[in-house]
Scaffold this motif. Sequence first.
Motif, short mmCIF file in Angstrom:
data_model
loop_
_atom_site.label_atom_id
_atom_site.label_comp_id
_atom_site.label_asym_id
_atom_site.label_seq_id
_atom_site.Cartn_x
_atom_site.Cartn_y
_atom_site.Cartn_z
N TYR B 45 -62.84 0.20 27.38
CA TYR B 45 -61.58 0.46 26.68
C TYR B 45 -61.19 -0.74 25.82
CZ TYR B 45 -56.54 1.22 26.05
OH TYR B 45 -55.28 1.37 25.52
N ILE B 46 -61.29 -1.92 26.41
CA ILE B 46 -60.85 -3.12 25.68
C ILE B 46 -61.73 -3.35 24.46
CG2 ILE B 46 -60.61 -5.63 25.85
CD1 ILE B 46 -59.72 -5.24 28.74
N ARG B 49 -61.00 -0.66 21.83
CA ARG B 49 -59.70 -0.88 21.19
C ARG B 49 -59.73 -2.10 20.26
NH1 ARG B 49 -54.91 0.26 22.80
NH2 ARG B 49 -54.60 -0.39 20.67
N ARG B 50 -60.48 -3.10 20.65
CA ARG B 50 -60.52 -4.31 19.83
C ARG B 50 -61.34 -4.12 18.57
NH1 ARG B 50 -61.71 -8.77 24.25
NH2 ARG B 50 -59.59 -9.35 24.79
N THR B 52 -63.10 -0.93 17.23
CA THR B 52 -63.36 0.25 16.40
C THR B 52 -62.12 0.62 15.59
OG1 THR B 52 -62.77 1.72 18.20
CG2 THR B 52 -65.10 1.28 17.91
N ILE B 53 -62.38 0.93 14.32
CA ILE B 53 -61.30 1.25 13.40
C ILE B 53 -60.71 2.61 13.77
CG2 ILE B 53 -60.76 1.71 10.96
CD1 ILE B 53 -61.40 -1.20 11.47
N GLN B 55 -59.38 4.97 15.90
CA GLN B 55 -58.84 5.19 17.24
C GLN B 55 -57.81 6.31 17.25
OE1 GLN B 55 -57.40 1.44 18.84
NE2 GLN B 55 -59.14 0.33 18.02
N MET B 59 -56.50 8.51 20.42
CA MET B 59 -55.24 7.95 20.94
C MET B 59 -54.01 8.75 20.49
SD MET B 59 -55.54 3.86 21.25
CE MET B 59 -54.00 3.80 22.12
N ARG B 330 -56.42 -9.84 29.26
CA ARG B 330 -56.73 -8.48 29.68
C ARG B 330 -58.12 -8.44 30.31
NH1 ARG B 330 -53.11 -4.79 30.59
NH2 ARG B 330 -51.39 -4.88 29.14
N LEU B 361 -54.09 1.40 29.77
CA LEU B 361 -52.99 2.30 29.36
C LEU B 361 -52.45 1.85 28.01
CD1 LEU B 361 -51.03 2.42 32.75
CD2 LEU B 361 -52.46 4.23 31.79
N PRO B 362 -52.06 2.80 27.15
CA PRO B 362 -51.45 2.39 25.89
C PRO B 362 -50.13 1.68 26.18
CG PRO B 362 -51.97 4.75 25.88
CD PRO B 362 -52.16 4.27 27.28
N VAL B 363 -49.92 0.55 25.52
CA VAL B 363 -48.70 -0.23 25.77
C VAL B 363 -47.47 0.54 25.29
CG1 VAL B 363 -47.55 -2.43 25.28
CG2 VAL B 363 -50.02 -2.35 25.61
#
Lengths: 416, 523
Positions: B45-46, B49-50, B52-53, B55, B59, B330, B361-363
């Motif tokens: 996930y990290i 998320r960091r 890939t354009i 999302q 999401m 994280r 989890l999405p912040v």
Amino acid sequence: MRIFVTGASGYVGRYLVRAATGAGHHVIAGSRTRALDASDWIPYDFASPVKLPLGVTHVVHLAADTSGKEGGEAIEVRAAIDLARATVDAGAVFLFVSSQSAQPNAPSTYGRKKWTIEQAVISMGCLVVRPGQVFGGREEGLFGKLVRGLRRFRIMPWLLPSPKVQPIHVEDCASGIIRMLEHGVPSERPLVLASAPVTFNAMLQSMAHARVRGLTWIVPVPVMPIRLVSSLAGWLLGDRSPLGRVQSLFAIPLADTAPDLAGLGIELRSLEDGMSRSGGHRRRLLCEAAAFHRYLMKAPATSGFSRTYVRVIEALRGGACLGLPQAFIACPGLIAAIDVNGYDELRWRLDAATTMAEASPAGYKRFNGVAGPWPWTRAALALVAAVAGECLARLGRPLVQVIWRLPKSASGAPGS
Amino acid sequence: MIDLIVVGSGPAGVSAAWPWVLAGKQVVMLDVGVDGDVSVPAGSYIDVRRNTIEQQAWMVGRTFHSLRAGANASPKLRTPTLAYVFDGFNDANKIYGQNFTALGSLAAGGLSNAWGCGVAAWDEHELAAFPFDAKAMHHSYAEVAKRIGISGAAQDDLAGYFGVDDWSDLPVPMDRMHKYIVQRYQANSKGLRAGDFRMGRSRVAVLTRERAGRSTCDLSGTCLWGCHRRALYTAKFDLEALRRHANFRYVPNFKADRFAEQQGAVTVLGTAMDTGEPRQFSGSRLMMAAGTLATTRIAMESLDLSCLPLQSSPMAAFLLWLPSFLGSPREASFGLGQLSFVLALPSGGEAFGSTFSTAGLPVSEFVRHLPFRRRFGIDVLKSLLSSCVVGNVFFPGRFSRHEATFDACRGLVVHGVHAGELGDEVAAAHKKLALAYRRLGAWMLPGSFTVGSPGADLHYACSMPMVETPDRRQTDSLGRPGGVGRVHIVDGTVLSVLQAKSHTLTIMANADRIAKEVLLHVD
């Protein structure tokens, strides 16, 4: 309402049909060519007027000959008066769409025949509306001619001194007409549907800015010689003069329209908003997206974010923009003062913007932070800063509320 | 002739089908069987998320699924990859909630596509109200646990409580914060136990040992969206395996509306979802496993019942802050329950809950609940959330008083009501949990303890409970409503009571038990 619209395939006609159908009214379009958005269509021509369709409760007479050709005036006036009489006899409401150029001594035939029809239908207790200079949307009517002219010649005549016009966006014009039908109260004078006067030069400039790509040369044009030439042409050629409409431009009586608009309860969009192809809402939504992005992310919005935001608002919230004042757009940090409970629509949009902004690598960084030296101290300081910011926003709220109180329409969730 | 018709492909449906399929009987499974079209991110996930354009698709959703769900809905309902699990259920079944979150699934595998994977066996005491010997469940628990693959076995204070360690693999590794909590618990356990708080590893249906076609958990942390390695169990896997048997036929696109018994057979009447045409299937026996709400509706329609009670486990969620981890980066971690706890309630009985990492989890899920303006809320969470774990706590179903009734348009309306005494229980649990976690080095953030609305837990059950001598509104030990001979209800509908403890394994074991008993002793 069951509305019969003549001139339904014209510039204003198309928008009127679409708006009336969209508002749930049954529309019978009368035109020479078929109007696509109407519920029903019947052919309508001045030369062979039809009988009023059965069950019609309202008639909007938009059909007009704008070609300036000679000889048709009497037929056009007769057709309009006949239709008005038939409507009144059937117990329905007749609304005649006239023009700001309507005057007994108007320089053009167009203005004079509008005046004649106005007088006749007002005496029958009918409604008359004079739209201002209609612009926006599809490039049709006089608006279309001007845009195409600018695009073709790349020259913007800068009239000295500039005459003034009262513009109205074509969609606003359509919704104003529908609002008049809904109110249905006849008045003894025509109602002018237009915004406050602006110079004709400003209107051309806005048009060139929004619709013509590339460079447009500004050419100063003194008005006096033009008026002389057009007067001469009018005297020599009569109504065949191609400068007849230019002549009308100088003779438009300006009106204070604010009381009428307030009476109808409509708010007109600005010239700048209306000139854009989407009618302004996209441009305003893009500004809203940019402001929200900067507020949440502390960084300029990417085009991807802004485009998605516009699509979301169009798909889920009816497409209207919130109407944030310029101060918030220019200084998005101020949004903190109004980011509170109670403004449901603002909250929804900020929540949506938060979710969308997070879904990117930049979003990950902004929402999760990055590793660095002294992590505990840095995080603690950042927490203190966040709490201080929050306190400042709470203290500043009463001040910012002076700038902006959320409009009523934006405080509840519109239908999605 | 069809020997057995099973309605529904969720955990209960597949558990009921297995014994009959293995016995060589002709089994037909009727199901709507929709599937998802948004793929779960492959990888950590990290990292995803960091780096890939693209999302937005998973999401937010191509049609903005995550924005359509209400602001107070559970994160699962906002997850685009799980949209298919819940979509269309209410309208297709005409089931609605009034002060109640009424959800169900038309998906192949049912709600197990979005479950928290918590597993536990109910002990004799917990099964006391069931009209059969609790020992009868033991074999079924073992059978189901081995089939689905569970992990979490540990010699801790909850080994006896969960009762599944005989069939469990080693637990999924914990993140650093959960390890810290365990260390503090081990040092303080005596005092905490005296305060009625016990803690241990969560037992979950997640693989830590390879199985055919499924890989082990690699801590990629995408659990909320689904697992591309197929480490989290869903009934879809059993469905795939069942379909490899020649005597098993899967009929998708079929929505059951009612059943009717006639001379030695039972008929399921329903609708083809694509054409809207009526369709029907007849067989010797029927096992209903459409999920509690849908099964309740079908049973009410078929047995001409106008009103049934319903239970769910009231729940609350909270956020714990571990100050010593402030500013920590994280960390890739398992997204489902890592540690679980049991808390004695003042009125007797127990509450059960787990804690989870916030890394996957999405912040934005947290921003909306913070008493901060969003800009500063994001600032706060950016610094704070990596040192937080999130927890939930479930209360027994007896604190719910829901009722399902038909409205004038034959829609089934579930009226959600929490028992009056729940407030005191929740307040007591809140206080005890805050104290217990404080001793474990974790502060419950003020205002974070939030009680879910009725039904938000999705643990629906007990609308037609199994009793010794059932009337038409109840069922016997084989899930048969009073006066009915060939229809067995095998999902949560027939649980005699609803404990706070994870109930899915019990539903599956009960379906397995009923299926076997009917196979051996009745037919």
